[in-house]
Design a protein around this motif. Structure first.
Motif, PDB file in Angstrom:
ATOM      1  N   UNK A  73       0.825  -1.209   0.000  1.00 59.58           N
ATOM      2  CA  UNK A  73       0.000   0.000   0.000  1.00 59.58           C
ATOM      3  C   UNK A  73       0.860   1.260   0.000  1.00 59.58           C
ATOM      4  N   UNK A  74       1.979   1.205   0.700  1.00 63.00           N
ATOM      5  CA  UNK A  74       2.881   2.370   0.693  1.00 63.00           C
ATOM      6  C   UNK A  74       3.523   2.554  -0.678  1.00 63.00           C
ATOM      7  N   UNK A  75       3.839   1.448  -1.354  1.00 65.37           N
ATOM      8  CA  UNK A  75       4.356   1.555  -2.726  1.00 65.37           C
ATOM      9  C   UNK A  75       3.327   2.235  -3.632  1.00 65.37           C
ATOM     10  N   UNK A  76       2.070   1.838  -3.484  1.00 70.00           N
ATOM     11  CA  UNK A  76       1.021   2.435  -4.306  1.00 70.00           C
ATOM     12  C   UNK A  76       0.872   3.926  -4.003  1.00 70.00           C
ATOM     13  N   UNK A  77       0.994   4.293  -2.722  1.00 74.23           N
ATOM     14  CA  UNK A  77       0.893   5.709  -2.381  1.00 74.23           C
ATOM     15  C   UNK A  77       2.075   6.490  -2.951  1.00 74.23           C
ATOM     16  N   UNK A  78       3.289   5.963  -2.795  1.00 74.23           N
ATOM     17  CA  UNK A  78       4.470   6.680  -3.282  1.00 74.23           C
ATOM     18  C   UNK A  78       4.396   6.890  -4.785  1.00 74.23           C
TER      19      UNK A  78
END
Length: 542
Positions: free
Chosen positions: A170-175
């Motif tokens: 999810x953090x990859x998607x946000x970044x």
């Protein structure tokens, strides 16, 4: 007259007509659909193999693990919290119970959570542009690593790894997108993760500090970050309230764990284990570091390296067990596999791809009967040198034993339950309602309940959460005592002490544990037991 061929269109420049080829959209879509189907089929094959594999690596001579019996018993005592784990495991145990409670379903859920983690890795690889080879390499490494060992046991660890993998995804998607919705979903996953195992807070701390120290610190101006935090807090609130009401027993548990187990953790061994976990596939973890550091398209995600270092340092400082860090690696497996595919994409190097798969798989196959309880206990003794060389015989007490500790914790429980039943059957029928089944530790109590539930009273113990599950003691007449001999101080209060037997399996961790039937109890015994229960409960308040 110019003839236009299919698949081309004319461009008019002055008097010239230039034929320029174009992509046949229908053909392109068909190829993409075919690749997607192949990718899904590959994933499905790995998932089926994974689920089947987890059932085949446990020799029938082994029973459930001591921790599993405790976790299963929690399904009969639903609450917002427990001494050793948050409440998610208890509700998972309730589901196991509804499904019949057999060993098949006990082993099903850790295998399922491992399979779902593979789906997350597969999605990460596709997101990073990895093809079929990168997907096959990533999923092969997950199966051929310590993750499969973790997925054998019904403990919070398998779901914990899934939560860590989801948070990193999810953090990859946000970044990549800067869309706040991914932070909201991260809040949902974090809240559920806290309800499963508190170690997820170490990952959250690592992410927050890494983001603060990186160019992504603008995330702290995102309203979605704080809304996500509120969602996580709301989900975890019932357990937080329970901890407050009970005096934060988790702090007592952590202190007890630190003094009895973590004190034996060697920090250098912790660091070495991070590569041993992956056997021959450790090169993919190194490839992830190299790709994140040097490969320009990955620059957006370099904060993951900083997060990794911070979490590892924090776990080392805490003297945590080395497998606590396993949740960090699904995201690194995805980066490493995708980068490795790119490195070996062109020229003669692409012919080496099969070699790297072999490097991942073959060492794991060679060590399969050491890493998993595939062999019988007697066969393990015959090959003890191989186990000792890999440090598998070293227990939490820092000493070497005949079997790996987890394996020894999977023996003798059925025999113990049979002895307890024999003692129970000697109690006169009209006095059975006035009988207490008291065990020395939670493993014995859980095993007696697993094998004998419904046929005799539920066993309790002064160990772990069982101290909260004692029945009324007002009319106590008999005690079935499992795992210990009454101390000299209490013997004058016992009219008759009959030894039923003791655990004979010499390789079981509880070898020699006796079972007694105590009768002719003094009226003082119930009062003393109640006092001991209250004192034990108070001791858990921090």
């Amino acid at each position: 007259m110019t003839v236009l061929l299919k698949g081309s269109f004319p461009l008019f420049f002055a008097d010239n007509i230039i034929q320029v080829p174009v992509i046949d959209q229908s053909k392109s879509y068909s190829m993409e659909l075919s690749q997607r189907r192949t990718s899904l089929l590959l994933l499905l094959l790995f998932l089926v193999f994974k689920m089947a594999f987890q059932y085949t690596v446990v020799n029938p001579a082994f029973e459930l693990h001591r921790d599993e019996y405790l976790h299963l018993d929690m399904g009969y005592h639903l609450a917002a919290g427990y001494l050793s784990v948050p409440p998610f495991t208890a509700f998972n145990s309730l589901l196991v119970r509804w499904l019949g409670g057999g060993e098949y379903w006990v082993r099903f859920f850790p295998a399922l959570y491992g399979a779902l983690t593979m789906v997350v890795i597969w999605r990460m690889v596709r997101f990073l542009g990895g093809g079929l080879y990168a997907q096959a390499l990533a999923l092969s490494l997950f199966v051929c690593s310590a993750f499969s060992r973790l997925n054998v046991l019904y403990q919070p660890n398998s779901f914990d790894v899934l939560v860590w993998a989801l948070l990193c995804w999810l953090m990859m998607r946000y970044l990549q997108s800067q869309q706040g919705k991914w932070l909201l979903w991260a809040g949902v996953v974090a809240g559920i993760g806290v309800l499963n195992k508190y170690t997820v807070m170490v990952l959250l701390a690592g992410w927050l500090v890494a983001l603060l120290l990186s160019s992504h610190r603008r995330i702290f101006r995102e309203k979605a970050l704080y809304l996500g935090a509120l969602i996580a807090l709301a989900l975890a609130a019932p357990n937080l309230v329970w901890q407050i009401q009970q005096g934060f027993p988790v702090l007592h548990h952590m202190k007890e764990l630190a003094t009895t187990q973590l004190v034996h953790v060697n920090r250098m061994d912790f660091a070495a284990d991070q590569f041993i976990f992956f056997f021959g596939g450790a090169f993919l973890i190194v490839a992830a570091f190299a790709g994140l550091f040097f490969y320009w398209p990955y620059r957006l995600y370099r904060v993951i390296l900083l997060m990794y270092v911070l979490v590892i340092l924090l776990l080392i400082y805490m003297r945590a067990k080395s497998y606590y860090a396993l949740g960090l690696y699904p995201v690194l497996i995805a980066f490493g596999s995708t980068y490795w595919e790119r490195v070996f994409r062109n020229g003669w190097t692409r012919y080496l791809r099969i070699l790297w798969l072999a490097v991942v798989v073959l060492p794991f196959v060679y060590l399969l009967n050491v890493v998993f309880p595939v062999l019988s206990p007697a066969q393990i003794q015959e090959k003890s040198g191989k186990f000792a060389a890999l440090g598998m015989l070293r227990w939490e007490d820092g000493k070497n034993h005949a079997l790996p500790q987890d394996f020894a914790d999977m023996l003798g429980w059925g025999e113990t339950a049979q002895l307890a039943m024999q003692a129970w059957q000697r109690v006169p029928e009209h006095d059975r309602k006035n009988t207490l089944v008291l065990c020395e530790n939670y493993g014995e109590a859980g095993a007696v309940n697993y094998y004998n539930r419904g046929r005799m009273p539920a066993a309790v113990s002064f160990s772990a959460d069982y101290v909260y599950w004692f029945p009324p003691l007002d009319s106590l007449q008999y005690i079935v005592l499992v795992g210990e001999t009454p101390s000299e101080a209490y013997r004058p209060l016992i009219g008759k002490m009959e030894k039923i037997g003791s655990l004979e399996d010499s390789l079981a961790r509880e070898h020699g544990a006796p079972v007694y039937l105590l009768s002719g109890l003094s009226p003082q015994v119930p009062a003393l037991l109640r006092k001991a229960v209250q004192e034990r409960q108070r001791s858990y308040r921090y």
